[in-house]
Design a protein around this motif. Structure first.
Motif, mmCIF file in Angstrom:
data_model
loop_
_atom_site.group_PDB
_atom_site.id
_atom_site.type_symbol
_atom_site.label_atom_id
_atom_site.label_comp_id
_atom_site.label_asym_id
_atom_site.label_seq_id
_atom_site.Cartn_x
_atom_site.Cartn_y
_atom_site.Cartn_z
ATOM 1 N N ALA A 222 0.804 -1.230 0.000
ATOM 2 C CA ALA A 222 0.000 0.000 0.000
ATOM 3 C C ALA A 222 0.833 1.274 0.000
ATOM 4 O O ALA A 222 0.265 2.376 -0.039
ATOM 5 N N VAL A 223 2.134 1.150 0.031
ATOM 6 C CA VAL A 223 3.011 2.320 0.189
ATOM 7 C C VAL A 223 2.761 3.401 -0.853
ATOM 8 O O VAL A 223 2.770 4.602 -0.548
ATOM 9 N N ASN A 224 2.528 3.009 -2.080
ATOM 10 C CA ASN A 224 2.391 3.992 -3.153
ATOM 11 C C ASN A 224 0.980 4.576 -3.281
ATOM 12 O O ASN A 224 0.755 5.477 -4.091
ATOM 13 N N ASP A 225 0.051 4.075 -2.488
ATOM 14 C CA ASP A 225 -1.340 4.502 -2.642
ATOM 15 C C ASP A 225 -1.856 5.403 -1.525
ATOM 16 O O ASP A 225 -2.945 5.982 -1.641
ATOM 17 N N TYR A 226 -1.102 5.510 -0.431
ATOM 18 C CA TYR A 226 -1.561 6.294 0.721
ATOM 19 C C TYR A 226 -0.414 7.121 1.280
ATOM 20 O O TYR A 226 0.760 6.845 1.029
ATOM 21 N N SER A 227 -0.758 8.120 2.066
ATOM 22 C CA SER A 227 0.274 8.930 2.705
ATOM 23 C C SER A 227 0.960 8.134 3.815
ATOM 24 O O SER A 227 0.384 7.195 4.377
ATOM 25 N N ALA A 228 2.181 8.506 4.121
ATOM 26 C CA ALA A 228 2.918 7.833 5.189
ATOM 27 C C ALA A 228 2.190 7.970 6.524
ATOM 28 O O ALA A 228 2.160 7.020 7.325
ATOM 29 N N GLU A 229 1.571 9.133 6.748
ATOM 30 C CA GLU A 229 0.878 9.356 8.010
ATOM 31 C C GLU A 229 -0.344 8.441 8.155
ATOM 32 O O GLU A 229 -0.563 7.850 9.218
ATOM 33 N N ASP A 230 -1.132 8.324 7.072
ATOM 34 C CA ASP A 230 -2.309 7.451 7.137
ATOM 35 C C ASP A 230 -1.905 5.987 7.258
ATOM 36 O O ASP A 230 -2.542 5.204 7.977
#
Length: 341
Positions: A222-230
Motif C-alpha cells: 500500500a506504500v504507493n497509494d496512501y500517505s505515510a501518516e495514514d
C-alpha cells in the motif's frame, strides 16, 4: 538490604545500574547507539558489540561513582546472559564474570526477557503474582502467566514477526527513519487510523498466537497509494487490535491479579491506552512500567538479579551466553517460524 550491579548489552543499548532489593535505583547509566546504526536502517550486530566493548567499562565506573559506592559494597553482579545479539550478550556477560571473579561476588545470569517480565514490579512493588504479562518488543511478542520468579507459563507467542519488528520494518518502508517504533507513533498522530484497510492476522480466531508478517506485507503493497501518516496510523491501529484481541483470549483462560505490559512496544501510547481499557473491562488493575523502563535498560536487569538473588539463585562462572533463551522451555512448539518462543 542487598545492592545489585546490573549490566545490559543484549542489543544496541549499553547500560549499568545499581539497584537495592527494596527497589531503590541508586544509579543508572545508559548509552544509546542510534547514530551508529541509523545509516543502515537497523541494528548491525558487529557495530553494536564493538560499541558495548568501548562503553560498558566507563558506564560501570560512572554508576558506582553516582551511587557513592565501590565494587566491594555490591552484594551480587547481574548480567544479561541472553537472549539477544550474541556478540553483545557476550560483552556484558564476560564483563560480569570478570567483575564477579575479581571481587569475589556472586554472579546472577539474567534472562533479558525475565528482566522485562519483572520490571513492572520495580515500578509497582504492590504487584503480586500471578499476573498476565503481554511482553511486546522488537524481538518478542508473548503472553505469559507470571507465576513467580523463574516461573512462567507461555500462553501465546508470535508465529513469525514480533510486533516491534513489524514497527521497525514499517518505518523503513515508509521512510520514517530509525528507530522505527517512535517514528511510526509520531507519524500516526497526524494520520487517519481508518484510512487504509489493513488485515488483522488471526484476530477472531481460536488460535491464541500472534502474526504480523502479513500485516507488514500489506503495508508494503500500500506504500504507493496512501500517505505515510495514514499508513502509520492504520498500521498502528491494526497492531493494537491484534494485541487486544489476543490478550482478551488469554484473560478468558486465566485468573491473574493484574494485566501487565512490558517491553519496548509498551512505551507506545496507543498500545497502553487500549490495554488499560481492556483491563478495566475485566475489573483488573493495569500495570505498565515507566516509559524509560520499557526499553532496554540495566535497572530491570539489576532488579531481576535482586529478585533471583533473594531466592538464592546464582550462577557459576561458566554459565553460557545464549542467543535464544525461552522463559518457558516446556511450552509447546508453534506452527510457522516459532523461533521467537
Amino acid at each position: 538490604m542487598a545492592l545489585i550491579l546490573g549490566l545490559e548489552s543484549s542489543c544496541d543499548e549499553t547500560a549499568a545500574a545499581l539497584v537495592t532489593s527494596d527497589g531503590t535505583i541508586r544509579a543508572h547509566k545508559l548509552a544509546r547507539q542510534e547514530e551508529a546504526h541509523r545509516p543502515y536502517g537497523g541494528v548491525v550486530p558487529e557495530i553494536a558489540a564493538r560499541a558495548h566493548v568501548e562503553m560498558l567499562g566507563p558506564l560501570i565506573e560512572a554508576a558506582l561513582e553516582e551511587a557513592g559506592v565501590t565494587l566491594a559494597d555490591v552484594d551480587a553482579i547481574a548480567a544479561t546472559a541472553g537472549p539477544g545479539l550474541i556478540g553483545g550478550v557476550m560483552v556484558g556477560l564476560v564483563t560480569g564474570k570478570a567483575l564477579a571473579l575479581a571481587a569475589g561476588k556472586p554472579l546472577v545470569a539474567v534472562n533479558h526477557l525475565e528482566g522485562h517480565a519483572l520490571s513492572p514490579r520495580l515500578g509497582d512493588r504492590s504487584l503480586e503474582f500471578p499476573y498476565l504479562l503481554l511482553l511486546v518488543s522488537g524481538g518478542h511478542c508473548q503472553l505469559l502467566l507470571v507465576e513467580g520468579v523463574s516461573r512462567y507459563r507461555r500462553l501465546a507467542t508470535t508465529i513469525d514477526d514480533a510486533a516491534g519488528e513489524a514497527f521497525d520494518k514499517t518505518a523503513k518502508l515508509l521512510g520514517l527513519g530509525f528507530p522505527g517504533g517512535p517514528a511510526v507513533e509520531k507519524a500516526a498522530e497526524r494520520g487517519n487510523p481508518k484510512a487504509v484497510p489493513l488485515p488483522r492476522p488471526l484476530v477472531g480466531s481460536g488460535e491464541p498466537h500472534f502474526s504480523f508478517a502479513g500485516l507488514k506485507s500489506a503495508v508494503a503493497r500500500a506504500v504507493n497509494d496512501y500517505s505515510a501518516e495514514d499508513l502509520a496510523a492504520s498500521f498502528q491501529q491494526a497492531v493494537v487490535d491484534c494485541l487486544v484481541d489476543r490478550t482478551r483470549l488469554a484473560l478468558a483462560v486465566t485468573r491473574p491479579t493484574a494485566l501487565v505490559v512490558a517491553g519496548g512496544v509498551a512505551a507506545n501510547t496507543a498500545v497502553r491506552t487500549a490495554l488499560e481499557a481492556l483491563a478495566a473491562e475485566h475489573a483488573l488493575p493495569f500495570v505498565a512500567p515507566p516509559l524509560w523502563l520499557c526499553t532496554d535498560n540495566a535497572a530491570m536487569i539489576a532488579w531481576a538479579g535482586a529478585e533471583r538473588f533473594a531466592q538464592g539463585l546464582t550462577d557459576p562462572l561458566d554459565v553460557p551466553a545464549r542467543p535464544r533463551w525461552p522463559l518457558d522451555p516446556d511450552a509447546e512448539k508453534v506452527r510457522g517460524a516459532g523461533v521467537k518462543a
